[in-house]
Scaffold this active site. Structure first.
Site, PDB file in Angstrom:
ATOM      1  CB  SER A 294      -0.708   0.159   1.180  1.00  0.00           C
ATOM      2  OG  SER A 294      -1.505   1.271   1.542  1.00  0.00           O
TER       3      SER A 294
ATOM      4  CE1 TYR B  31      -3.878  -1.816   5.316  1.00  0.00           C
ATOM      5  CE2 TYR B  31      -3.362   0.317   4.431  1.00  0.00           C
ATOM      6  CZ  TYR B  31      -3.809  -0.946   4.256  1.00  0.00           C
ATOM      7  OH  TYR B  31      -4.078  -1.310   2.949  1.00  0.00           O
TER       8      TYR B  31
HETATM    9  N1  LIG Z   1      -8.763  -1.158  -1.506  1.00  0.00           N
HETATM   10  C1  LIG Z   1      -7.733  -0.565  -1.656  1.00  0.00           C
HETATM   11  O1  LIG Z   1      -7.878   0.870  -1.755  1.00  0.00           O
HETATM   12  C2  LIG Z   1      -6.327  -0.885  -1.212  1.00  0.00           C
HETATM   13  C3  LIG Z   1      -5.345   0.029  -1.354  1.00  0.00           C
HETATM   14  C4  LIG Z   1      -3.825  -0.412  -1.078  1.00  0.00           C
HETATM   15  C5  LIG Z   1      -3.630  -1.953  -0.658  1.00  0.00           C
HETATM   16  N2  LIG Z   1      -4.847  -2.709  -0.489  1.00  0.00           N
HETATM   17  C6  LIG Z   1      -4.538  -4.010  -0.196  1.00  0.00           C
HETATM   18  O2  LIG Z   1      -4.992  -4.723  -0.813  1.00  0.00           O
HETATM   19  C7  LIG Z   1      -5.357  -6.045  -0.178  1.00  0.00           C
HETATM   20  C8  LIG Z   1      -7.008  -6.390  -0.149  1.00  0.00           C
HETATM   21  O3  LIG Z   1      -7.643  -5.711   0.178  1.00  0.00           O
HETATM   22  P1  LIG Z   1      -9.324  -5.107  -0.423  1.00  0.00           P
HETATM   23  O4  LIG Z   1      -9.310  -3.724  -0.426  1.00  0.00           O
HETATM   24  O5  LIG Z   1      -9.678  -6.088  -1.523  1.00  0.00           O
HETATM   25  O6  LIG Z   1     -10.050  -5.598   1.218  1.00  0.00           O
HETATM   26  P2  LIG Z   1     -11.285  -6.333   1.264  1.00  0.00           P
HETATM   27  O7  LIG Z   1     -12.416  -6.297   0.299  1.00  0.00           O
HETATM   28  O8  LIG Z   1     -11.774  -6.111   2.796  1.00  0.00           O
HETATM   29  O9  LIG Z   1     -10.868  -7.816   1.409  1.00  0.00           O
HETATM   30  C9  LIG Z   1      -9.749  -8.470   2.149  1.00  0.00           C
HETATM   31  C10 LIG Z   1      -9.777  -9.964   2.054  1.00  0.00           C
HETATM   32  O10 LIG Z   1      -9.021 -10.644   3.240  1.00  0.00           O
HETATM   33  C11 LIG Z   1      -9.390 -11.474   3.894  1.00  0.00           C
HETATM   34  N3  LIG Z   1      -8.926 -11.516   5.175  1.00  0.00           N
HETATM   35  C12 LIG Z   1      -8.907 -10.679   6.361  1.00  0.00           C
HETATM   36  N4  LIG Z   1      -8.288 -11.089   7.521  1.00  0.00           N
HETATM   37  C13 LIG Z   1      -7.902 -12.355   7.141  1.00  0.00           C
HETATM   38  C14 LIG Z   1      -7.319 -13.431   7.901  1.00  0.00           C
HETATM   39  N5  LIG Z   1      -7.026 -13.184   9.261  1.00  0.00           N
HETATM   40  N6  LIG Z   1      -6.998 -14.508   7.247  1.00  0.00           N
HETATM   41  C15 LIG Z   1      -7.366 -14.794   5.964  1.00  0.00           C
HETATM   42  N7  LIG Z   1      -8.176 -13.854   5.149  1.00  0.00           N
HETATM   43  C16 LIG Z   1      -8.337 -12.574   5.587  1.00  0.00           C
HETATM   44  C17 LIG Z   1     -10.978 -11.238   3.947  1.00  0.00           C
HETATM   45  O11 LIG Z   1     -11.792 -12.353   4.053  1.00  0.00           O
HETATM   46  P3  LIG Z   1     -12.380 -12.673   5.476  1.00  0.00           P
HETATM   47  O12 LIG Z   1     -12.536 -11.521   6.561  1.00  0.00           O
HETATM   48  O13 LIG Z   1     -13.532 -13.402   5.356  1.00  0.00           O
HETATM   49  O14 LIG Z   1     -11.228 -13.301   6.467  1.00  0.00           O
HETATM   50  C18 LIG Z   1     -11.142 -10.724   2.352  1.00  0.00           C
HETATM   51  O15 LIG Z   1     -11.376 -11.746   1.575  1.00  0.00           O
HETATM   52  C19 LIG Z   1      -5.162  -5.797   1.290  1.00  0.00           C
HETATM   53  O16 LIG Z   1      -3.938  -6.328   1.709  1.00  0.00           O
HETATM   54  C20 LIG Z   1      -5.125  -4.294   1.487  1.00  0.00           C
HETATM   55  O17 LIG Z   1      -4.298  -3.802   2.332  1.00  0.00           O
HETATM   56  C21 LIG Z   1      -6.199  -2.233  -0.817  1.00  0.00           C
END
Ligand SMILES: NC(=O)c1ccc[n+]([C@@H]2O[C@H](COP(=O)([O-])OP(=O)(O)OC[C@H]3O[C@@H](n4cnc5c(N)ncnc54)[C@H](OP(=O)(O)O)[C@@H]3O)[C@@H](O)[C@H]2O)c1
Length: 252
Positions: free
Chosen positions: A145, A158
């Site tokens: 990120s 974070y």
């Molecule tokens: N969205 C953005 O703008 C953005 C920007 C930069 C980086 N990111 C990164 O992209 C990645 C995905 O994020 P997203 O935005 O797609 O978020 P999201 O829609 O909330 O998805 C997160 C995923 O991680 C899983 N997860 C959470 N805790 C977990 C655990 N303890 N064990 C296994 N799985 C777990 C969740 O499923 P469960 O809760 O069912 O486990 C879900 O499938 C993350 O690493 C985030 O930091 C996102």
């Protein structure tokens, strides 16, 4: 007929139940890979597997908490049992349970956020290595990120965890430099997902600024991240490693 670019490959994707992880899972499946979908929510995993299978792809769901060693070891064992090995690992599970200033924040929420984004990534990476070595090559792609470079108020856990992840990628790449296993970081920039919905809502309510209100930024849907993830998964064995690839429009 030309073979699909990930034909014969097996990809383990954490956090594949929704958001960016789901989009990458569906894109890799469409590119010919067999997908091992990991997250905690069984219902969401089942939905993703059904969608991949309905589109003619191959996938299994392995409910996994990436912050615990045994489930992560079992995740890879299941991948081997189902598809015979592992070629690609996307370290994507992440989230922010904290969102408070350091002074007033809850230490338990701080630690939980670091545990998920950094320790979970470490376990996912470490446990993948024997399986990738067994194949003689592999791709590890960690979803970082911009917060891990710049940080922002209320995101200490974070940001610190994502900064750590970036260094974890670099150290792993050095340790594996003589192998055909590459380790890279993909920074998506702002993407509309469950993780960021709350950030957007709060900013709208308070009039605060976020990457989502920055007119310079590209506000993405999860599908917009998939082409870069596919690019990284299809690089040569001796392709780039220890690098950061970003979809942001600002200097990190
Ligand atoms: N969205 C953005 O703008 C953005 C920007 C930069 C980086 N990111 C990164 O992209 C990645 C995905 O994020 P997203 O935005 O797609 O978020 P999201 O829609 O909330 O998805 C997160 C995923 O991680 C899983 N997860 C959470 N805790 C977990 C655990 N303890 N064990 C296994 N799985 C777990 C969740 O499923 P469960 O809760 O069912 O486990 C879900 O499938 C993350 O690493 C985030 O930091 C996102």
């Amino acid at each position: 007929m030309q073979q699909k670019p990930l034909h014969g490959k097996v990809a383990v994707i954490t956090g594949a139940g929704r958001g960016i992880g789901r989009a990458i899972a569906e894109a890799y499946a469409a590119a010919g890979a067999a997908i091992v979908c990991a997250a905690r929510s069984e219902a969401q995993l089942a939905e993703v597997v059904a969608a991949i299978q309905a589109a003619g792809g191959r996938a299994i769901a392995v409910p996994t908490d990436v912050t615990r060693l045994e489930p992560v070891e079992r995740l890879y064992q299941r991948a081997v049992e189902a598809f015979g090995g592992v070629d690609i690992v996307v370290i994507n599970a992440g989230g922010n349970m904290d969102r408070m200033p350091i002074e007033t924040g809850d230490p338990a929420a701080w630690l939980a956020t670091v545990e998920l984004n950094l320790n979970g990534a470490y376990l996912t990476l470490k446990c993948a290595l024997p399986h990738l070595r067994a194949r003689g090559a592999g791709k590890i792609i960690a979803i970082g990120s911009g917060q891990g470079r710049r940080g922002s108020p209320g995101a200490s856990s974070y940001s610190a965890a994502k900064a750590g992840l970036s260094l974890l990628v670099r150290v792993a790449a050095q340790e594996l430099g003589e192998t055909n296993i590459t380790v890279n970081e993909l920074i998506p920039g702002p993407v509309r997902t469950a993780l960021t919905a709350d950030v957007e809502r709060r900013a709208a309510a308070s009039g605060g600024t976020t990457p989502f209100t920055n007119p310079v930024e590209w506000i993405k849907q999860p599908e917009d991240v998939a082409p870069l993830a596919l690019f990284l998964a299809t690089q040569p064995d001796r392709g780039p490693t220890g690098q950061t690839f970003s979809l942001m429009r600002r200097d990190m």
